[in-house]
Write a protein that holds these residues in place. Structure first.
Motif, PDB file in Angstrom:
ATOM      1  N   LEU A  32       0.836  -1.208   0.000  1.00  0.00           N
ATOM      2  CA  LEU A  32       0.000   0.000   0.000  1.00  0.00           C
ATOM      3  C   LEU A  32       0.876   1.265   0.000  1.00  0.00           C
ATOM      4  O   LEU A  32       0.609   2.226  -0.734  1.00  0.00           O
ATOM      5  N   GLN A  35       2.229   1.760  -3.351  1.00  0.00           N
ATOM      6  CA  GLN A  35       1.214   2.310  -4.251  1.00  0.00           C
ATOM      7  C   GLN A  35       1.057   3.813  -4.057  1.00  0.00           C
ATOM      8  O   GLN A  35       0.879   4.560  -5.019  1.00  0.00           O
ATOM      9  N   LEU A  39       1.676   6.575  -6.915  1.00  0.00           N
ATOM     10  CA  LEU A  39       0.653   7.535  -7.331  1.00  0.00           C
ATOM     11  C   LEU A  39       1.198   8.963  -7.313  1.00  0.00           C
ATOM     12  O   LEU A  39       1.020   9.738  -8.256  1.00  0.00           O
ATOM     13  N   ALA A  54       1.905   7.770 -17.257  1.00  0.00           N
ATOM     14  CA  ALA A  54       0.525   7.438 -16.889  1.00  0.00           C
ATOM     15  C   ALA A  54       0.238   5.950 -17.106  1.00  0.00           C
ATOM     16  O   ALA A  54      -0.332   5.276 -16.240  1.00  0.00           O
ATOM     17  N   ALA A  58      -0.214   3.085 -14.208  1.00  0.00           N
ATOM     18  CA  ALA A  58      -1.489   2.372 -14.106  1.00  0.00           C
ATOM     19  C   ALA A  58      -1.254   0.860 -14.088  1.00  0.00           C
ATOM     20  O   ALA A  58      -1.873   0.127 -13.302  1.00  0.00           O
ATOM     21  N   SER A  61       0.416  -0.102 -10.705  1.00  0.00           N
ATOM     22  CA  SER A  61      -0.539  -0.015  -9.600  1.00  0.00           C
ATOM     23  C   SER A  61      -1.554  -1.142  -9.668  1.00  0.00           C
ATOM     24  O   SER A  61      -1.975  -1.684  -8.638  1.00  0.00           O
ATOM     25  N   GLY A  62      -1.953  -1.502 -10.890  1.00  0.00           N
ATOM     26  CA  GLY A  62      -2.889  -2.612 -11.063  1.00  0.00           C
ATOM     27  C   GLY A  62      -2.302  -3.917 -10.561  1.00  0.00           C
ATOM     28  O   GLY A  62      -2.972  -4.715  -9.893  1.00  0.00           O
ATOM     29  N   PHE A  65      -2.263  -3.879  -6.822  1.00  0.00           N
ATOM     30  CA  PHE A  65      -3.602  -4.107  -6.281  1.00  0.00           C
ATOM     31  C   PHE A  65      -3.969  -5.581  -6.346  1.00  0.00           C
ATOM     32  O   PHE A  65      -4.549  -6.139  -5.409  1.00  0.00           O
ATOM     33  N   ASN A  68      -2.354  -7.359  -3.604  1.00  0.00           N
ATOM     34  CA  ASN A  68      -3.075  -7.118  -2.354  1.00  0.00           C
ATOM     35  C   ASN A  68      -4.341  -7.955  -2.280  1.00  0.00           C
ATOM     36  O   ASN A  68      -4.690  -8.504  -1.227  1.00  0.00           O
ATOM     37  N   THR A  72      -5.253 -10.783   0.467  1.00  0.00           N
ATOM     38  CA  THR A  72      -6.492 -10.727   1.251  1.00  0.00           C
ATOM     39  C   THR A  72      -7.267 -12.038   1.124  1.00  0.00           C
ATOM     40  O   THR A  72      -7.806 -12.556   2.106  1.00  0.00           O
TER      41      THR A  72
ATOM     42  N   VAL B  29      -7.294  -3.434   1.404  1.00  0.00           N
ATOM     43  CA  VAL B  29      -7.388  -3.739  -0.025  1.00  0.00           C
ATOM     44  C   VAL B  29      -8.324  -2.741  -0.718  1.00  0.00           C
ATOM     45  O   VAL B  29      -8.141  -2.416  -1.899  1.00  0.00           O
ATOM     46  N   THR B  31      -8.464   0.422   0.138  1.00  0.00           N
ATOM     47  CA  THR B  31      -7.577   1.580  -0.046  1.00  0.00           C
ATOM     48  C   THR B  31      -6.668   1.353  -1.252  1.00  0.00           C
ATOM     49  O   THR B  31      -6.426   2.270  -2.045  1.00  0.00           O
ATOM     50  N   SER B  32      -6.191   0.136  -1.391  1.00  0.00           N
ATOM     51  CA  SER B  32      -5.350  -0.215  -2.536  1.00  0.00           C
ATOM     52  C   SER B  32      -6.122  -0.037  -3.843  1.00  0.00           C
ATOM     53  O   SER B  32      -5.576   0.471  -4.831  1.00  0.00           O
ATOM     54  N   ALA B  33      -7.395  -0.424  -3.830  1.00  0.00           N
ATOM     55  CA  ALA B  33      -8.235  -0.248  -5.018  1.00  0.00           C
ATOM     56  C   ALA B  33      -8.388   1.234  -5.336  1.00  0.00           C
ATOM     57  O   ALA B  33      -8.390   1.636  -6.505  1.00  0.00           O
ATOM     58  N   MET B  35      -6.192   3.572  -4.722  1.00  0.00           N
ATOM     59  CA  MET B  35      -4.932   4.020  -5.331  1.00  0.00           C
ATOM     60  C   MET B  35      -4.876   3.637  -6.800  1.00  0.00           C
ATOM     61  O   MET B  35      -4.491   4.427  -7.669  1.00  0.00           O
ATOM     62  N   ALA B  36      -5.275   2.390  -7.079  1.00  0.00           N
ATOM     63  CA  ALA B  36      -5.267   1.925  -8.466  1.00  0.00           C
ATOM     64  C   ALA B  36      -6.247   2.753  -9.305  1.00  0.00           C
ATOM     65  O   ALA B  36      -5.962   3.084 -10.461  1.00  0.00           O
ATOM     66  N   GLY B  38      -7.011   5.838  -8.790  1.00  0.00           N
ATOM     67  CA  GLY B  38      -6.348   7.124  -9.019  1.00  0.00           C
ATOM     68  C   GLY B  38      -5.392   7.059 -10.196  1.00  0.00           C
ATOM     69  O   GLY B  38      -5.332   7.969 -11.025  1.00  0.00           O
ATOM     70  N   GLN B  39      -4.661   5.960 -10.293  1.00  0.00           N
ATOM     71  CA  GLN B  39      -3.744   5.783 -11.419  1.00  0.00           C
ATOM     72  C   GLN B  39      -4.519   5.693 -12.735  1.00  0.00           C
ATOM     73  O   GLN B  39      -4.104   6.255 -13.755  1.00  0.00           O
ATOM     74  N   LEU B  40      -5.647   4.989 -12.684  1.00  0.00           N
ATOM     75  CA  LEU B  40      -6.458   4.854 -13.897  1.00  0.00           C
ATOM     76  C   LEU B  40      -7.018   6.199 -14.326  1.00  0.00           C
ATOM     77  O   LEU B  40      -7.113   6.497 -15.519  1.00  0.00           O
ATOM     78  N   ILE B  42      -5.566   9.093 -13.941  1.00  0.00           N
ATOM     79  CA  ILE B  42      -4.481   9.806 -14.632  1.00  0.00           C
ATOM     80  C   ILE B  42      -4.351   9.293 -16.062  1.00  0.00           C
ATOM     81  O   ILE B  42      -4.177  10.063 -17.012  1.00  0.00           O
TER      82      ILE B  42
END
Lengths: 85, 163
Positions: A32, A35, A39, A54, A58, A61-62, A65, A68, A72, B29, B31-33, B35-36, B38-40, B42
């Protein structure tokens, strides 16, 4: 009547499960933080005119995620196993 | 009487406050989503934002601004505040007025001959917009100027970062 008290094996199994869950949680936290840094730097690069960042950001970060989400799912599985669900 | 209370409010206070590892993992998770996402966002901006080439605009008369003087104008869009400064050597420079840290409005300090941001003490060089001190990481975008028939014309924007 069956003995309903938890055995030593059950206690060991629970401890190992909790250790695995705690380790997974710590790893999720680290990912996290990564990430968040990603960002911030992607936004800074994009605002500075480096638009290629960009797409790279993306994708990265994907992937983080998904890691993560997998961790989980692992936590849920271990927890369900420990509870006998 | 206690039975009625227990029937209506069946959750123990301690249980309600307790956050299990599962709940915490779900929160992380989520929160992680975020962040992802946010990247998308951009990425979508990069792909779908329409970028028109900045046109030309007369921003001042050449004899309007004295040495050390400042004029504010908007270029290329009405939402883009800019700063025009006459330097001690007589030359004119112009920059985007938004600090590259968190977009606070920067100002030209006649005493120190620097462009300063009042929010977090960021300081930029008035000669080229580079960062002298503080949290900003990028130089101020420079507005390209031309003098035509006594008018100062803005003709473009240079982000001043290596793309």
């Amino acid at each position: 009547m069956a003995d309903q008290h938890p055995t030593e094996g059950d206690a060991m199994k629970t401890r190992r499960g909790l250790t695995a869950i705690d380790a997974a949680l710590a790893l999720i936290g680290v990912i996290l933080v990564l990430q968040m840094a990603l960002l911030t730097s992607t936004l800074d690069l994009y605002l500075g005119g480096h638009e290629a960042a960009a797409l790279t950001g993306a994708i990265a970060s994907g992937i983080l995620f998904l890691l993560n989400a997998a961790l989980t799912f692992f936590i849920m599985t271990v927890d369900a196993g420990a509870r006998g669900i | 009487m206690n039975h009625l209370w227990e029937e209506e409010f069946s959750v123990e206070a301690l249980e309600e406050k307790y956050v299990s590892r599962r709940q915490f993992a779900k929160f992380l998770v989520l929160t992680s989503a975020g962040m992802a996402a946010g990247q998308l966002w951009i990425l979508f901006r990069r792909l779908f934002a329409t970028r028109l080439a900045p046109g030309e605009k007369i921003v001042a008369r050449a004899d309007e601004i004295p040495v050390g003087g400042v004029k504010l104008f908007r270029y290329p869009d009405p939402d883009d505040p800019c700063l025009l400064v006459r330097l001690p050597d007589g030359s004119l420079v112009a920059y985007d007025q938004r600090c590259t840290h968190l977009s606070c409005a920067v100002f030209f300090s006649r005493e120190s001959l620097r462009i300063e941001c009042p929010c977090h003490n960021g300081v930029f060089s008035v000669a080229d917009g580079s960062v002298i001190q503080g949290p900003p990481t990028r130089p101020l975008p420079r507005i390209l100027l031309e003098e035509r028939n006594g008018d100062i014309v803005a003709i473009g924007v240079d982000l001043q970062t290596k793309a």
